[in-house]
Scaffold this active site. Structure first.
Site, PDB file in Angstrom:
ATOM      1  N   CYS A  21      -4.435  -0.502  16.608  1.00 44.26           N
ATOM      2  CA  CYS A  21      -5.522  -0.139  15.676  1.00 44.26           C
ATOM      3  C   CYS A  21      -6.880  -0.704  16.110  1.00 44.26           C
ATOM      4  O   CYS A  21      -7.916  -0.278  15.602  1.00 44.26           O
ATOM      5  CB  CYS A  21      -5.185  -0.600  14.268  1.00 44.26           C
ATOM      6  SG  CYS A  21      -3.554  -0.049  13.763  1.00 44.26           S
ATOM      7  N   ASN A  70      -3.598   5.115   7.052  1.00 49.30           N
ATOM      8  CA  ASN A  70      -3.902   4.338   8.251  1.00 49.30           C
ATOM      9  C   ASN A  70      -3.672   5.224   9.479  1.00 49.30           C
ATOM     10  O   ASN A  70      -2.546   5.604   9.769  1.00 49.30           O
ATOM     11  CB  ASN A  70      -2.977   3.110   8.268  1.00 49.30           C
ATOM     12  CG  ASN A  70      -3.170   2.235   9.496  1.00 49.30           C
ATOM     13  OD1 ASN A  70      -3.792   2.638  10.478  1.00 49.30           O
ATOM     14  ND2 ASN A  70      -2.625   1.037   9.449  1.00 49.30           N
ATOM     15  N   HIS A 109     -11.083  -1.348   9.786  1.00 52.46           N
ATOM     16  CA  HIS A 109      -9.897  -0.515  10.040  1.00 52.46           C
ATOM     17  C   HIS A 109      -9.220  -0.221   8.699  1.00 52.46           C
ATOM     18  O   HIS A 109      -8.973  -1.127   7.899  1.00 52.46           O
ATOM     19  CB  HIS A 109      -8.951  -1.258  10.979  1.00 52.46           C
ATOM     20  CG  HIS A 109      -7.602  -0.627  11.053  1.00 52.46           C
ATOM     21  ND1 HIS A 109      -7.438   0.715  11.266  1.00 52.46           N
ATOM     22  CD2 HIS A 109      -6.350  -1.150  10.926  1.00 52.46           C
ATOM     23  CE1 HIS A 109      -6.142   1.005  11.268  1.00 52.46           C
ATOM     24  NE2 HIS A 109      -5.471  -0.112  11.056  1.00 52.46           N
TER      25      HIS A 109
HETATM   26  N1  COA Z   1       7.576   2.121  -2.705  1.00 51.50           N
HETATM   27  C1  COA Z   1       8.135   1.321  -3.624  1.00 51.50           C
HETATM   28  N2  COA Z   1       8.494   0.064  -3.361  1.00 51.50           N
HETATM   29  C2  COA Z   1       8.282  -0.383  -2.119  1.00 51.50           C
HETATM   30  C3  COA Z   1       7.713   0.413  -1.111  1.00 51.50           C
HETATM   31  C4  COA Z   1       7.362   1.721  -1.455  1.00 51.50           C
HETATM   32  N3  COA Z   1       6.817   2.566  -0.569  1.00 51.50           N
HETATM   33  N4  COA Z   1       7.635  -0.319   0.010  1.00 51.50           N
HETATM   34  C5  COA Z   1       8.112  -1.526  -0.261  1.00 51.50           C
HETATM   35  N5  COA Z   1       8.530  -1.566  -1.544  1.00 51.50           N
HETATM   36  C6  COA Z   1       9.117  -2.687  -2.279  1.00 51.50           C
HETATM   37  C7  COA Z   1       9.701  -3.724  -1.362  1.00 51.50           C
HETATM   38  O1  COA Z   1      10.996  -3.348  -0.974  1.00 51.50           O
HETATM   39  C8  COA Z   1       9.695  -4.939  -2.246  1.00 51.50           C
HETATM   40  O2  COA Z   1      10.817  -4.882  -3.082  1.00 51.50           O
HETATM   41  P1  COA Z   1      11.673  -6.202  -3.405  1.00 51.50           P
HETATM   42  O3  COA Z   1      10.707  -7.131  -4.059  1.00 51.50           O
HETATM   43  O4  COA Z   1      12.731  -5.668  -4.286  1.00 51.50           O
HETATM   44  O5  COA Z   1      12.124  -6.676  -2.077  1.00 51.50           O
HETATM   45  C9  COA Z   1       8.479  -4.736  -3.136  1.00 51.50           C
HETATM   46  O6  COA Z   1       8.101  -3.350  -3.004  1.00 51.50           O
HETATM   47  C10 COA Z   1       7.279  -5.580  -2.777  1.00 51.50           C
HETATM   48  O7  COA Z   1       7.151  -5.597  -1.410  1.00 51.50           O
HETATM   49  P2  COA Z   1       6.060  -6.500  -0.760  1.00 51.50           P
HETATM   50  O8  COA Z   1       6.333  -6.566   0.698  1.00 51.50           O
HETATM   51  O9  COA Z   1       5.908  -7.744  -1.543  1.00 51.50           O
HETATM   52  O10 COA Z   1       4.779  -5.624  -1.036  1.00 51.50           O
HETATM   53  P3  COA Z   1       3.305  -5.977  -0.637  1.00 51.50           P
HETATM   54  O11 COA Z   1       2.515  -6.222  -1.840  1.00 51.50           O
HETATM   55  O12 COA Z   1       3.228  -6.982   0.470  1.00 51.50           O
HETATM   56  O13 COA Z   1       2.830  -4.577  -0.028  1.00 51.50           O
HETATM   57  C11 COA Z   1       2.484  -3.516   2.073  1.00 51.50           C
HETATM   58  C12 COA Z   1       3.507  -4.030   1.072  1.00 51.50           C
HETATM   59  C13 COA Z   1       3.235  -2.991   3.293  1.00 51.50           C
HETATM   60  C14 COA Z   1       1.695  -2.409   1.425  1.00 51.50           C
HETATM   61  C15 COA Z   1       1.530  -4.659   2.493  1.00 51.50           C
HETATM   62  O14 COA Z   1       2.272  -5.802   2.842  1.00 51.50           O
HETATM   63  C16 COA Z   1       0.635  -4.297   3.629  1.00 51.50           C
HETATM   64  O15 COA Z   1      -0.218  -3.450   3.529  1.00 51.50           O
HETATM   65  N6  COA Z   1       0.762  -4.994   4.780  1.00 51.50           N
HETATM   66  C17 COA Z   1      -0.033  -4.681   5.938  1.00 51.50           C
HETATM   67  C18 COA Z   1       0.477  -3.442   6.580  1.00 51.50           C
HETATM   68  C19 COA Z   1      -0.475  -2.864   7.587  1.00 51.50           C
HETATM   69  O16 COA Z   1      -1.660  -2.843   7.405  1.00 51.50           O
HETATM   70  N7  COA Z   1       0.089  -2.366   8.677  1.00 51.50           N
HETATM   71  C20 COA Z   1      -0.630  -1.701   9.690  1.00 51.50           C
HETATM   72  C21 COA Z   1      -1.360  -2.623  10.542  1.00 51.50           C
HETATM   73  S1  COA Z   1      -2.447  -1.823  11.617  1.00 51.50           S
END
Ligand code: COA
Length: 327
Positions: free
Chosen positions: A112, A284, A254
């Site tokens: 990215c 993204n 980004h």
């Molecule tokens: N729909 C519903 N629930 C979902 C889900 C979805 N699409 N994806 C994950 N969950 C669940 C998880 O399984 C977790 O459940 P659990 O508590 O029973 O285990 C719960 O939601 C919370 O997950 P968590 O990881 O705490 O969520 P979060 O607040 O950290 O958000 C992301 C998850 C991925 C959105 C966030 O961590 C993020 O944006 N990270 C950076 C990712 C990124 O930018 N990547 C690209 C880099 S270039």
């Protein structure tokens, strides 16, 4: 001598995938995706469309804006982690498509952060190469081809698209890039990567059956890293450019997650109304994301001569980078 950004272009595929569509594919909800990421829709390429096809459309728009012929391009750089092939590089394929027969061509892999790495690379090349007057830089991805559509942790986040930027060498001594900061930390390679398909784990029946050809991500770790990396890199670039947050007309981060962008802006002391965001529409798009923003801003007349714009990104590698632009 000055190296100036003179034109931009963008392309996103026609097909739109909504959160409601995703609800039918994995166990998720529109509400979860909106509140956790800020994403509402993303564009998805057809099976027949490759990254170079999207590049071609974005490049045509940028060439039209620049008012130059493809044969005037001295180099093409494509930032991508989803090239058409391992080789030849995507830039070569694009060169043939648009008839840029005088350009040397290479792809750049920094996930990215790719567009930021590529703009800095292009400027450096132009400074040291006497006859290099025009360079076409693209950030382009067909992430839909490497997303596991059964993995709700990742499939809601990503989209496809391509963005182009043309740089020109001028006589006036002013560069568009006032300062930059680039960095990487290979120790964090495992929190965002694609396990198979390279020389470490070539494609095999087993690698396909074990779903190893998809984006693999530890979301929470990436989130923390992203905020810290973009904040410190942006601060360094602003210091080197001799500008303060108040001087920045737009922060263009980004487009990964609305909550990441908000946290970065807060810590940089840049109010949210000066943060450009379109991730609600595109998700993204990795290397394309900052370019899609820039082109929208240009075509909507949001940038005036002299405006300072701060670009900042992070991505797999891990890599990060920031640029202070003067428009
Ligand atoms: N729909 C519903 N629930 C979902 C889900 C979805 N699409 N994806 C994950 N969950 C669940 C998880 O399984 C977790 O459940 P659990 O508590 O029973 O285990 C719960 O939601 C919370 O997950 P968590 O990881 O705490 O969520 P979060 O607040 O950290 O958000 C992301 C998850 C991925 C959105 C966030 O961590 C993020 O944006 N990270 C950076 C990712 C990124 O930018 N990547 C690209 C880099 S270039």
């Amino acid at each position: 001598m000055g190296i100036k950004i003179i034109a931009t272009g963008r392309y996103v595929p026609e097909r739109v995938l909504t959160n409601a569509d995703l609800e039918k594919m994995v166990e998720t909800s529109d509400e979860w995706i909106r509140t956790r990421t800020g994403i509402e829709t993303r564009h998805i390429a057809d099976a027949s469309q490759a990254t170079s096809d999207m590049c071609r459309e974005a490049a045509k728009k940028a060439l039209e804006m620049a008012g130059i012929a493809p044969s005037e391009l001295g180099a093409i750089v494509v930032a991508t982690i989803t090239p058409d092939h391992s080789f030849p590089n995507t830039a070569c394929l694009l060169q043939e498509e648009i008839g840029a027969k005088n350009a040397f061509c290479f792809d750049l892999s920094a996930a990215c952060s790719g567009l930021i790495y590529s703009l800095v690379t292009a400027q450096a090349l132009m400074k040291m190469t006497p006859n290099l007057k025009y360079v076409l830089v693209l950030g382009a991805e067909k992430l839909s081809g490497i997303v596991d559509w059964e993995d709700r942790n990742t499939c809601v986040l990503f989209g496809d698209g391509a963005a182009a930027v043309i740089l020109e060498k001028t006589d006036d001594g002013n560069d568009s890039i006032k300062a930059y900061n680039l960095g990487a930390d290979g120790a964090c390679k495992d929190i965002l990567f694609m396990p198979a398909g390279g020389s470490r784990m070539p494609a095999s029946l087993e690698s396909v059956q074990n779903r190893k050809h998809f984006i693999n991500m530890t979301g929470k770790e990436v989130f923390k890293f992203a905020v810290n990396a973009m904040v410190s890199s942006s601060q360094q670039a602003m210091t080197d450019a001799g500008v303060a947050p108040d001087d920045i007309k737009f922060l263009v981060p980004h487009q990964a997650n609305y909550r990441i962008l908000k946290a970065v802006a807060q810590r940089l002391d840049i109010p949210e109304e000066r943060v450009y965001m379109n991730l609600n529409r595109y998700g993204n798009t990795s290397a394309a994301s900052i370019g899609l923003c820039l082109d929208e801003m240009v075509r909507n007349n949001l940038l005036q001569k002299g405006d300072k714009v701060l670009l900042t990104a992070f991505g797999g590698g891990l890599t990060w980078g920031s640029i202070v632009l003067e428009w």
